[in-house]
Design an enzyme around this catalytic site. Sequence first.
Site, mmCIF file in Angstrom:
data_model
loop_
_atom_site.group_PDB
_atom_site.id
_atom_site.type_symbol
_atom_site.label_atom_id
_atom_site.label_comp_id
_atom_site.label_asym_id
_atom_site.label_seq_id
_atom_site.Cartn_x
_atom_site.Cartn_y
_atom_site.Cartn_z
ATOM 1 N N ASN A 115 -92.673 -87.934 22.990
ATOM 2 C CA ASN A 115 -93.378 -87.361 21.849
ATOM 3 C C ASN A 115 -94.310 -88.375 21.204
ATOM 4 O OD1 ASN A 115 -93.734 -85.569 19.368
ATOM 5 N ND2 ASN A 115 -92.683 -87.327 18.437
ATOM 6 N N ARG A 173 -94.989 -81.053 13.936
ATOM 7 C CA ARG A 173 -95.410 -81.231 15.325
ATOM 8 C C ARG A 173 -96.701 -82.014 15.504
ATOM 9 N NH1 ARG A 173 -93.506 -75.157 16.275
ATOM 10 N NH2 ARG A 173 -91.466 -75.524 17.220
ATOM 11 N N ASP A 182 -98.042 -90.390 17.254
ATOM 12 C CA ASP A 182 -97.759 -89.070 17.837
ATOM 13 C C ASP A 182 -98.732 -88.726 18.957
ATOM 14 O OD1 ASP A 182 -95.821 -86.974 17.301
ATOM 15 O OD2 ASP A 182 -97.576 -85.690 17.016
ATOM 16 N N ARG A 210 -82.939 -85.587 28.890
ATOM 17 C CA ARG A 210 -82.857 -85.249 27.469
ATOM 18 C C ARG A 210 -84.272 -85.469 26.939
ATOM 19 N NH1 ARG A 210 -82.973 -88.459 22.683
ATOM 20 N NH2 ARG A 210 -81.832 -87.554 20.952
ATOM 21 N N ASP A 212 -86.255 -86.262 23.992
ATOM 22 C CA ASP A 212 -86.134 -86.773 22.633
ATOM 23 C C ASP A 212 -87.166 -86.120 21.710
ATOM 24 O OD1 ASP A 212 -85.144 -88.988 20.765
ATOM 25 O OD2 ASP A 212 -87.294 -89.395 20.773
ATOM 26 N N HIS A 216 -90.528 -82.048 17.537
ATOM 27 C CA HIS A 216 -91.828 -82.577 17.131
ATOM 28 C C HIS A 216 -92.907 -82.349 18.164
ATOM 29 C CE1 HIS A 216 -89.607 -84.166 13.780
ATOM 30 N NE2 HIS A 216 -88.673 -84.488 14.647
ATOM 31 N N GLU A 248 -83.793 -82.132 22.480
ATOM 32 C CA GLU A 248 -83.189 -82.518 21.204
ATOM 33 C C GLU A 248 -83.928 -81.812 20.067
ATOM 34 O OE1 GLU A 248 -82.521 -85.807 17.829
ATOM 35 O OE2 GLU A 248 -84.369 -85.645 18.982
ATOM 36 N N ASN A 313 -73.260 -87.861 18.282
ATOM 37 C CA ASN A 313 -74.229 -88.495 19.175
ATOM 38 C C ASN A 313 -74.610 -89.866 18.607
ATOM 39 O OD1 ASN A 313 -76.192 -88.126 17.199
ATOM 40 N ND2 ASN A 313 -77.597 -86.998 18.499
HETATM 41 C C1 AAO Z 1 -87.371 -96.746 12.966
HETATM 42 C C2 AAO Z 1 -87.110 -97.033 11.505
HETATM 43 C C3 AAO Z 1 -88.100 -96.278 10.638
HETATM 44 C C4 AAO Z 1 -89.529 -96.654 11.045
HETATM 45 C C5 AAO Z 1 -89.708 -96.350 12.515
HETATM 46 C C6 AAO Z 1 -91.067 -96.746 13.041
HETATM 47 O O1 AAO Z 1 -85.777 -96.659 11.175
HETATM 48 O O2 AAO Z 1 -87.886 -96.640 9.278
HETATM 49 O O3 AAO Z 1 -90.456 -95.904 10.299
HETATM 50 O O4 AAO Z 1 -88.718 -97.053 13.268
HETATM 51 O O5 AAO Z 1 -91.280 -98.094 12.859
HETATM 52 C C7 AAO Z 1 -84.526 -93.628 16.115
HETATM 53 C C8 AAO Z 1 -83.985 -93.986 14.748
HETATM 54 C C9 AAO Z 1 -85.080 -94.159 13.724
HETATM 55 C C10 AAO Z 1 -86.107 -95.164 14.240
HETATM 56 C C11 AAO Z 1 -86.673 -94.576 15.529
HETATM 57 C C12 AAO Z 1 -87.759 -95.436 16.150
HETATM 58 O O6 AAO Z 1 -83.096 -92.962 14.329
HETATM 59 O O7 AAO Z 1 -84.500 -94.668 12.521
HETATM 60 O O8 AAO Z 1 -87.133 -95.366 13.274
HETATM 61 O O9 AAO Z 1 -85.594 -94.483 16.489
HETATM 62 O O10 AAO Z 1 -87.299 -96.718 16.376
HETATM 63 C C13 AAO Z 1 -85.378 -86.382 13.035
HETATM 64 C C14 AAO Z 1 -85.904 -85.883 14.383
HETATM 65 C C15 AAO Z 1 -85.013 -86.240 15.541
HETATM 66 C C16 AAO Z 1 -84.625 -87.715 15.519
HETATM 67 C C17 AAO Z 1 -83.953 -87.986 14.175
HETATM 68 C C18 AAO Z 1 -83.504 -89.433 14.051
HETATM 69 O O11 AAO Z 1 -86.111 -84.482 14.317
HETATM 70 O O12 AAO Z 1 -85.731 -85.961 16.715
HETATM 71 O O13 AAO Z 1 -84.900 -87.713 13.129
HETATM 72 N N1 AAO Z 1 -83.769 -88.082 16.663
HETATM 73 C C19 AAO Z 1 -84.360 -88.714 17.864
HETATM 74 C C20 AAO Z 1 -83.477 -89.810 18.424
HETATM 75 C C21 AAO Z 1 -83.456 -90.985 17.490
HETATM 76 C C22 AAO Z 1 -84.845 -91.592 17.390
HETATM 77 C C23 AAO Z 1 -85.930 -90.597 17.480
HETATM 78 C C24 AAO Z 1 -85.702 -89.250 17.669
HETATM 79 C C25 AAO Z 1 -87.297 -91.094 17.540
HETATM 80 O O14 AAO Z 1 -82.220 -89.309 18.700
HETATM 81 O O15 AAO Z 1 -82.521 -91.959 17.870
HETATM 82 O O16 AAO Z 1 -84.992 -92.298 16.120
HETATM 83 O O17 AAO Z 1 -87.560 -91.344 18.914
HETATM 84 C C26 AAO Z 1 -83.740 -83.399 9.044
HETATM 85 C C27 AAO Z 1 -84.475 -82.735 10.179
HETATM 86 C C28 AAO Z 1 -84.259 -83.450 11.481
HETATM 87 C C29 AAO Z 1 -84.545 -84.916 11.321
HETATM 88 C C30 AAO Z 1 -83.604 -85.460 10.221
HETATM 89 C C31 AAO Z 1 -83.718 -86.959 10.036
HETATM 90 O O18 AAO Z 1 -82.325 -83.179 9.193
HETATM 91 O O19 AAO Z 1 -84.023 -81.417 10.317
HETATM 92 O O20 AAO Z 1 -85.150 -82.909 12.439
HETATM 93 O O21 AAO Z 1 -84.287 -85.577 12.573
HETATM 94 O O22 AAO Z 1 -83.929 -84.782 9.024
HETATM 95 O O23 AAO Z 1 -84.921 -87.284 9.454
HETATM 96 C C32 AAO Z 1 -79.330 -82.168 6.480
HETATM 97 C C33 AAO Z 1 -80.233 -81.085 7.041
HETATM 98 C C34 AAO Z 1 -80.869 -81.569 8.315
HETATM 99 C C35 AAO Z 1 -81.654 -82.785 8.022
HETATM 100 C C36 AAO Z 1 -80.620 -83.792 7.548
HETATM 101 C C37 AAO Z 1 -81.181 -85.151 7.293
HETATM 102 O O24 AAO Z 1 -78.209 -82.376 7.336
HETATM 103 O O25 AAO Z 1 -79.496 -79.936 7.289
HETATM 104 O O26 AAO Z 1 -81.709 -80.600 8.894
HETATM 105 O O27 AAO Z 1 -80.026 -83.356 6.344
HETATM 106 O O28 AAO Z 1 -82.074 -85.132 6.210
#
Ligand code: AAO
Length: 512
Positions: A115, A173, A182, A210, A212, A216, A248, A313
Amino acid sequence: MKIFLLLVAVELCWAQYNPNVESGRTSIVHLFEWRWADIALECERYLAPNGYGGVQISPPNENIIITNPWRPWWERYQPISYKLCSRSGSEDELRNMVTRCNNVGVHIYVDAVVNHMCGSGGGAGTHATCGSYFNAGTRDFPAVPYSAWDFNDGKCHTGSGDIENYGDIYQVRNCRLVSLLDLALEKDYVRSTVANYMNTLIDMGVAGFRLDASKHMWPGDIKAFLDKLHNLNTKWFPEGTKPFIFQEVIDLGGEPITSDQYFGNGRVTEFKYGAKLGTVIRKWNGEKMSYLRNWGEGWGFMPSDKALVFVDNHDNQRGHGAGGASILTFWDPRLYKMAVGFMLAHPYGFTRVMSSYRWERNFVNGQDQNDWIGPPSNPDGSTKSVPINPDTTCGDNWVCEHRWRQIRNMVIFRNVVNGEPQVNWWENGNNQVAFGRGNKGFIIFNNDDWDLSINLQTGLPGGTYCDIISGEKEGNSCTGITVNVQNDGMGYFQIRTSAEDPFIAIHVNAKL
Ligand code: AAO
């Protein structure tokens, strides 16, 4: 003609939804951050003999190197190129692992980060795992190559350029997820480049991906690059086999982007599963195990044949992603084993087991300040290998949940009962429940605060069975609890609240 149409229909039904595991195997394990050399050994010495169907591996492509904080696990979610060198090993080691795992019937599923590239603040230089030059500021990734034309900057209309509102599908997206650059997947060049990367892995012998951050990407863009993928390598898979795809998408309800929008491309991660199961097993919000009677679609989950399910996970075990505080992990082992046991016994979904490493947590106001800590590593940043203790557990802070007797034996249970319907549900109205799978297996839980002692219909042939939770069958005896089933299928079960694991499971392959 009729037969041809039928074949086409079967193909459409199965294709990318079929996990491509060997027949008789029903689960995969995520060996989070493991080195390829260790995974190859683990396939041969442990996963194959214990009936695991496959391994989800950490992203194998080149990523940014981050040193502040020191080598966080999440640097691997910031691609720099599609060259195949990472903290887990080189391209040769990757190929060697895929070959050796396939040769023992354990397949490899790649975490594909397509992505985006690295964060917009990633700087310029060669601080990347294969040493490739890049410049995040000018969107220049010559090792792919991608240039500014290949990113979505112009299409995003938020002030920051980042996603600011999950209620707006265009932001989600077209804008940057946590500042990650992006990719413009509507461009054929980007689609082809992504497909080339995935095809290299397919040709090497991987069984699926998977995807990722699928939320988005536009479902149509995903479909466009999936349509360019090769069939799997015929050295290990039947002619015409499509890669298994699981996307995902975090859909806990309340957002306009929903899981079903992605069903056309493959399976989707069901995040409600672990969030709800954790709430039930923790007995939060008045939930009880008796309510699990109609677990699955009855709880508002997606159709079983579209779901990839898991208790936790790599994100939500450390407060990233979604699911919240209810998520059970290895940090709560007694409850965790029950949750994983329930998941593996229940017919819903395709199951993934988590395998983690331990890190030093540091909670400030309920937030773990150390949620970034990477895998066990040496001072130079290289990942440590996984040492195996004499008692078969793992050392050096590798948790290896997949080697816990209770979890490993339930993976085998799921293989034994594969295809059998859920039968003989019993509940006490609270947190004591039991169910069988056809005439092949039976499981019973006591998550109440009082002892359980009961006669139940198991559906199993009469005989003496070994409980595979407190022990297992060894030669012609049980190392744990023994359960007698009468010729009419009735079995007597006793589970004290003091039991190390308050559940018992038996199946026909653990009969004396
Ligand atoms: C890191 C730093 C950031 C920096 C960035 C760039 O932490 O501060 O800005 O680098 O320099 C992983 C880490 C991130 C990391 C990133 C890149 O988790 O911290 O950022 O690597 O190094 C969303 C996405 C989902 C994603 C998830 C983490 O939709 O795809 O965030 N997961 C995958 C991987 C993950 C990875 C990435 C994607 C990126 O598994 O390991 O990130 O490749 C809502 C939304 C979700 C959203 C969450 C979190 O969820 O619905 O879509 O997930 O927020 O932002 C309730 C709600 C629920 C909500 C949740 C949290 O439960 O019901 O819907 O609250 O607010």
